[in-house]
Scaffold this active site. Structure first.
Site, short mmCIF file in Angstrom:
data_model
loop_
_atom_site.label_atom_id
_atom_site.label_comp_id
_atom_site.label_asym_id
_atom_site.label_seq_id
_atom_site.Cartn_x
_atom_site.Cartn_y
_atom_site.Cartn_z
CG HIS A 157 -18.45 -24.03 106.36
ND1 HIS A 157 -17.91 -25.03 105.57
CD2 HIS A 157 -18.15 -24.37 107.64
CE1 HIS A 157 -17.33 -25.93 106.34
NE2 HIS A 157 -17.46 -25.56 107.60
CG ASP A 365 -22.01 -19.80 97.54
OD1 ASP A 365 -21.96 -20.26 98.70
OD2 ASP A 365 -22.56 -20.37 96.58
P1 ADQ Z 1 -23.87 -24.71 100.43
O1 ADQ Z 1 -24.54 -23.38 100.53
O2 ADQ Z 1 -24.73 -25.87 100.61
O3 ADQ Z 1 -22.61 -24.80 101.40
P2 ADQ Z 1 -22.12 -25.44 98.05
O4 ADQ Z 1 -20.74 -25.12 98.44
O5 ADQ Z 1 -22.43 -25.13 96.63
O6 ADQ Z 1 -23.22 -24.69 98.92
O7 ADQ Z 1 -22.34 -26.97 98.28
C1 ADQ Z 1 -23.46 -27.64 97.81
C2 ADQ Z 1 -23.19 -29.15 97.87
O8 ADQ Z 1 -24.44 -29.80 97.85
C3 ADQ Z 1 -22.37 -29.64 96.72
O9 ADQ Z 1 -21.52 -30.64 97.16
C4 ADQ Z 1 -23.42 -30.19 95.78
O10 ADQ Z 1 -23.00 -31.26 95.00
C5 ADQ Z 1 -24.50 -30.65 96.73
N1 ADQ Z 1 -25.82 -30.52 96.06
C6 ADQ Z 1 -26.39 -29.41 95.61
N2 ADQ Z 1 -27.56 -29.70 95.00
C7 ADQ Z 1 -27.72 -31.02 95.07
C8 ADQ Z 1 -28.70 -31.95 94.61
N3 ADQ Z 1 -29.78 -31.59 93.90
N4 ADQ Z 1 -28.53 -33.24 94.90
C9 ADQ Z 1 -27.46 -33.64 95.57
N5 ADQ Z 1 -26.49 -32.84 96.00
C10 ADQ Z 1 -26.60 -31.53 95.76
C11 ADQ Z 1 -22.01 -23.95 102.39
C12 ADQ Z 1 -21.64 -22.54 101.92
C13 ADQ Z 1 -20.76 -22.60 100.69
C14 ADQ Z 1 -19.52 -23.43 100.99
C15 ADQ Z 1 -19.89 -24.76 101.62
C16 ADQ Z 1 -18.66 -25.50 102.12
O11 ADQ Z 1 -22.82 -21.78 101.65
O12 ADQ Z 1 -20.37 -21.31 100.26
O13 ADQ Z 1 -18.80 -23.68 99.78
O14 ADQ Z 1 -20.77 -24.60 102.72
O15 ADQ Z 1 -17.90 -24.70 102.96
#
Ligand code: ADQ
Length: 466
Positions: A157, A365
């Site tokens: 990921h 990311d």
């Molecule tokens: P993350 O590093 O967690 O994921 P991201 O892809 O942005 O990063 O996903 C974050 C998720 O958490 C989103 O669905 C968002 O809505 C949720 N989220 C963030 N802040 C929140 C809050 N305050 N309250 C509730 N929900 C919140 C890892 C990798 C990424 C990759 C994903 C999926 O680091 O690059 O996109 O996995 O593969």
């Protein structure tokens, strides 16, 4: 159809009742498993003084989850240690933060072995096994050692860095060799896939390409790029929910007469929050006439709090947000609202919907799902503008966003200015193209392409050849 076994470090809500979830991996996997009568296996998040290997199994909405407790020392050495202090920073190009401790490496191997030993008795001959993320790279090797012959796939990921970065990791050869025990390894983007290929060709014993496979260590591995997406249909439904509407009204009331700029991230140094705050500060000082017309809302729930680097960045962000508000706030307005708490997904949808700008500027990311959620939440007749880091995997697909170098406060400030001034027709044109991509390349497409490549190797070869 074969049963699908998904394995990830954590098994999260909505599958484990009563657990809060934050993180893109959890979001994506719960959506992906909903349609399969599958099994989701992982760590419960709890620890015991001594490892027992006892499974806690439950079935909810057609998905069976099986979780196992780890030992106290596993949390320190495997989770906080090798996964979050060694691999996470390294894979995000932060070699300055990567800790190399022999004990962490041992913990990583031990937990992967424990996972394999606990999971192996649950595996039936036709099952497809799909392993997720950097915590579990050696899992296939451990399963093979127990005689498991099933097809096993791995999806990373997070980014796969350039080989010059990866080779700073002691034991990098063993790590990559372990990846050759899978049948298929998937990355988020072609760029990461190429970086992996370059590593194999330049560093691995006997490394050579052949069609869509790589040869090394006396084995053949199929590889591919499988960009992850969001559950766009579900997100669309959520937007109409009472909670989303209530949140939208609340945020609209709190930002009345102002354009809202929104950021939503786990509080992680890879997300570029400090640089983002500096970019916003730059925007405020360069554009005195626009100051009182904007409000930035940054939602950043704390994560991995027991790792020092996370405590430090939290302290720096507290100071920076205080400085920005101290410098620019007036009696009836403060430019930055910085909130360290979790929101439900439907509430987040309501927040995104009000925003005029989505500011998504990670330093690195794997993909970034917030960028896609922001787009999915916009009003088609008056959409907001996405400002996106060039170094998010999502930038490969989302070319109609305003792409910025997240290390440059000047570029962030300039993009904010441009986004806020953008005519509605241009906003609509850009949003339409972005939204089409988010809908087309959703989480179902991601799951189906990976699972079909894993179950039908010939089909993937034909697709790639075509
Ligand atoms: P993350 O590093 O967690 O994921 P991201 O892809 O942005 O990063 O996903 C974050 C998720 O958490 C989103 O669905 C968002 O809505 C949720 N989220 C963030 N802040 C929140 C809050 N305050 N309250 C509730 N929900 C919140 C890892 C990798 C990424 C990759 C994903 C999926 O680091 O690059 O996109 O996995 O593969």
């Amino acid at each position: 159809m074969s049963r699908l076994i998904v394995v990830s470090n954590r098994v999260s809500a909505p599958c484990v009742a009563g657990e809060e979830t934050v993180g893109g991996l959890a979001m994506a996997l719960s959506a992906a498993l909903r349609e399969y009568s599958g099994l989701w296996f992982g760590w419960s998040g709890k620890t015991l003084p001594v490892f027992t290997g006892d499974l806690n199994t439950q079935t909810l909405d057609g998905v069976t989850t099986a979780v196992v407790d780890l030992e106290d020392v596993d949390r320190d050495e495997y989770y906080n240690g090798y996964a979050n202090k060694t691999l996470w920073p390294l894979l995000h190009y932060r070699t300055d933060l990567a800790a190399y401790d022999r004990v962490y490496g041992e913990g990583y191997r031990r937990v992967n072995k424990r996972f394999a030993e606990t999971l192996a008795p649950l595996i039936e001959p036709d099952d497809l096994i799909w392993v997720h993320d950097y915590h579990l790279i050696p899992l296939a090797r451990e399963l093979r050692a127990l005689g498991i012959k099933n097809r096993i796939g791995f999806f990373l990921h997070v980014p796969w860095p350039a080989h010059q970065v990866l080779t700073t990791l002691p034991g990098h050869t063993q790590l990559v060799q372990a990846m050759f025990e899978y049948d298929l390894v998937g990355f988020q983007t072609v760029e990461y896939l190429q970086a992996f290929e370059e590593y194999v060709l330049s560093q691995a014993h006997g490394g050579q390409p052949s069609a869509d496979t790589l040869k090394a260590f006396g084995r053949v591995l199929r590889v591919g790029a499988f960009p992850i997406g969001i559950d766009a249909a579900d997100f669309g439904l959520m937007l109409k929910s009472a909670r989303a509407r209530r949140m939208r009204d609340l945020v609209a009331a709190a930002s009345v007469f102002r354009h809202l700029i929104v950021g939503v991230d786990r509080l992680d140094y890879s997300k570029g929050l400090e640089e983002r705050f500096l970019g916003f500060e730059h925007f405020l000082s360069d554009n005195p006439d626009m100051r009182r017309e904007v409000l930035m809302l940054q939602i950043a729930p704390v994560s991995r709090e027991s790792v020092e680097a996370y405590q430090e960045i939290r302290g720096r962000l507290d100071a920076l947000s205080g400085r920005i508000n101290g410098e620019f706030a007036d009696i009836d307005w403060a430019p930055l609202r910085y909130v360290n708490r979790n929101y439900r997904r439907d509430e987040l949808a309501g927040i995104y919907a009000v925003a005029r700008v989505g500011l998504v500027t990670p330093l690195r990311d794997g993909m970034n799902l917030v960028a896609k959620e922001f787009v999915a939440a916009q009003n088609p007749d008056d959409p907001g503008v996405l400002v996106l880091s060039r170094f998010a995997g999502a930038a490969r697909q989302m070319r109609e966003a305003l792409l910025v170098n997240p290390n440059s406060p000047e570029e962030i400030a300039e993009a904010l200015k441009r986004a806020l001034a953008m005519e509605r027709t241009e906003r609509i044109r850009r949003w339409r193209a972005l939204f089409d991509g988010v809908q087309r390349n959703d989480v179902t497409a991601w799951r189906d392409s990976f699972v079909s490549a894993l179950s039908n190797p010939e089909e993937q070869q034909a697709a790639l050849a075509g």
